[in-house]
Design an enzyme around this catalytic site. Structure first.
Site, PDB file in Angstrom:
ATOM      1  CG  HIS A 118      -1.677   1.282   1.398  1.00 45.06           C
ATOM      2  ND1 HIS A 118      -2.747   1.626   0.613  1.00 45.06           N
ATOM      3  CD2 HIS A 118      -1.482   2.315   2.262  1.00 45.06           C
ATOM      4  CE1 HIS A 118      -3.198   2.812   0.982  1.00 45.06           C
ATOM      5  NE2 HIS A 118      -2.455   3.249   1.976  1.00 45.06           N
ATOM      6  NE  ARG A 121      -1.781  -1.237  -4.919  1.00 46.11           N
ATOM      7  CZ  ARG A 121      -1.945  -1.894  -3.787  1.00 46.11           C
ATOM      8  NH1 ARG A 121      -2.381  -1.260  -2.711  1.00 46.11           N
ATOM      9  NH2 ARG A 121      -1.667  -3.180  -3.717  1.00 46.11           N
ATOM     10  CG  ASN A 235      10.349  10.294  14.224  1.00 48.74           C
ATOM     11  OD1 ASN A 235      10.180  10.435  13.017  1.00 48.74           O
ATOM     12  ND2 ASN A 235      10.345   9.109  14.805  1.00 48.74           N
ATOM     13  CE1 TYR A 239       4.952  13.196  11.873  1.00 52.70           C
ATOM     14  CE2 TYR A 239       6.803  12.083  12.889  1.00 52.70           C
ATOM     15  CZ  TYR A 239       5.881  12.174  11.874  1.00 52.70           C
ATOM     16  OH  TYR A 239       5.878  11.256  10.856  1.00 52.70           O
ATOM     17  CG  ASP A 265       8.779  16.921  20.809  1.00 61.90           C
ATOM     18  OD1 ASP A 265       7.662  17.297  21.207  1.00 61.90           O
ATOM     19  OD2 ASP A 265       8.965  15.805  20.277  1.00 61.90           O
ATOM     20  NE  ARG A 284       3.228   7.409   7.444  1.00 61.13           N
ATOM     21  CZ  ARG A 284       3.401   6.467   6.526  1.00 61.13           C
ATOM     22  NH1 ARG A 284       2.492   5.511   6.410  1.00 61.13           N
ATOM     23  NH2 ARG A 284       4.462   6.465   5.754  1.00 61.13           N
ATOM     24  N   GLY A 295       7.818  11.292   6.144  1.00 64.29           N
ATOM     25  CA  GLY A 295       7.963  10.101   6.981  1.00 64.29           C
ATOM     26  C   GLY A 295       7.575   8.835   6.241  1.00 64.29           C
ATOM     27  N   GLY A 297       7.005   5.890   8.090  1.00 61.36           N
ATOM     28  CA  GLY A 297       6.292   5.016   9.019  1.00 61.36           C
ATOM     29  C   GLY A 297       7.132   3.870   9.540  1.00 61.36           C
ATOM     30  CG  LEU A 298       9.095   1.466   7.468  1.00 58.85           C
ATOM     31  CD1 LEU A 298       9.825   1.182   6.167  1.00 58.85           C
ATOM     32  CD2 LEU A 298       8.574   0.182   8.084  1.00 58.85           C
TER      33      LEU A 298
END
Length: 334
Positions: A118, A121, A235, A239, A265, A284, A295, A297-298
């Site tokens: 996904h 893709r 990260n 974020y 943070d 996520r 990102g 997601g890993l």
């Protein structure tokens, strides 16, 4: 109890999974795991009180040698494999092998393949769509340039995902091999901080570094530990810098258990219900924002596996509106 029964019981008790000797449809002997599963009074009872699955029971009652998979013993949906083997004089040895771990691993594999497909893709579809538009022609130069930038951006996103997948695969392959180099945590932190500082400044974040003097080295893999700090700081910037005047604090101190690394943070924080799942692959909290900021997601999955390889511990503390703190404890080198 005869000496023969005593010998058979000793053999049964040496088996870790539930095991029973069944003779003429009666459970003659059962080991402790079998009694824990079926009850203390299973010895001397009809085998049909223990094995109620029709196909599995058919094997036992017919005295057929073989294996059959079924569920439902112990808890709903719990998968088992029943192994039926002759034990001499018409008796049968029944062993129940818990398949829960194997099924869980298979589910993880299937989910991972589905998630990876996904994630790849989505950018690939964008690349193909814009490439087809360029192929059709009749676009003004500004639109052509815009489409080309999108194709490059999405291709880079796919490349980042593939690189992280390959990195995760390498880390998992070495997870049982403890690193042997002696690594300076100070050099790890400073290297990662200098890499992320320009991005933090562009995002309006302030970086504070606190390193205890004379930190002893840890037993580790230098590139992997730098990768850990790079991911955590990235990260924090990605974020944590979502609010004005955000501060990112990086510290390394020594305590009785080893070297403690913290990255914190003052950003918007993460709702507590998400914390147990943050180290899952492709998990996520905000999928749209994660993709917008690059990102994959890993990152935290990679951090988790590297820390585990270093025999360390990882903890994440956060709440909505209270920022996020990631703590890593690494044991000292020999």
């Amino acid at each position: 109890m005869t000496s023969s029964d005593q010998a058979i019981r000793a053999l049964l008790d040496a088996i870790d999974e539930p095991a029973m000797i069944v003779e003429r449809q009666v459970v003659r002997l059962a080991n402790q795991p079998a009694k824990a599963l079926f009850g203390r009074t299973i010895e001397g009872a009809d085998v049909r009180l223990a094995i109620r699955h029709p196909q599995a029971l058919e094997f036992v009652l017919a005295g057929r040698t073989g294996d059959v998979d079924f569920t439902g013993v112990g808890s709903v949906g719990r998968p088992w494999r029943l192994s039926v083997r002759p034990a001499g004089n018409g008796a049968l040895l029944l062993r129940l092998i818990d398949r829960s771990a194997i099924h869980a691993a298979e589910k993880l594999r299937v989910d991972f393949v589905a998630n990876a497909s996904h994630e790849l893709r989505t950018p690939l579809t964008a690349v193909l769509g814009y490439a087809e538009s360029l192929e059709d022609g009749d676009l003004d130069p500004d639109l052509t340039a815009k489409f080309a930038r999108t194709i490059r951006s999405e291709a880079r996103r796919m490349l980042r995902i593939i690189e992280d997948l390959m990195s995760l695969s390498r880390i998992e392959a070495d997870r049982f091999v403890a690193p042997t180099d002696r690594v300076s945590i100070e050099s790890v932190v400073r290297s990662a901080v200098e890499t992320v500082r320009p991005i933090a400044q562009q995002s309006g974040c302030t970086l504070h570094v606190e390193l205890q003097d004379d930190l002893p080295p840890v037993q580790g893999d230098l590139p992997q530990l730098v990768q850990v700090m790079d991911n955590l700081l990235s990260n924090a910037v990605r974020y944590g810098c979502a609010v004005p005047d955000c501060r990112i604090r990086v510290s390394a101190t020594l305590d009785r258990q080893g070297v403690r690394l913290e990255v914190s943070d003052t950003g918007p924080g993460i709702p507590r219900e998400h914390l147990p799942f943050l180290t899952r692959r492709f998990y996520r909290v905000d999928a749209a924002r994660s993709r917008e900021t690059g990102g994959t997601g890993l990152g935290l999955a990679i951090v988790k596996h590297i820390v585990e390889r270093h025999r360390g511990t990882l903890s994440i503390d956060s709440d909505r509106g209270k920022g996020t703190t990631v703590t890593i404890l690494l044991p000292l080198g020999d």
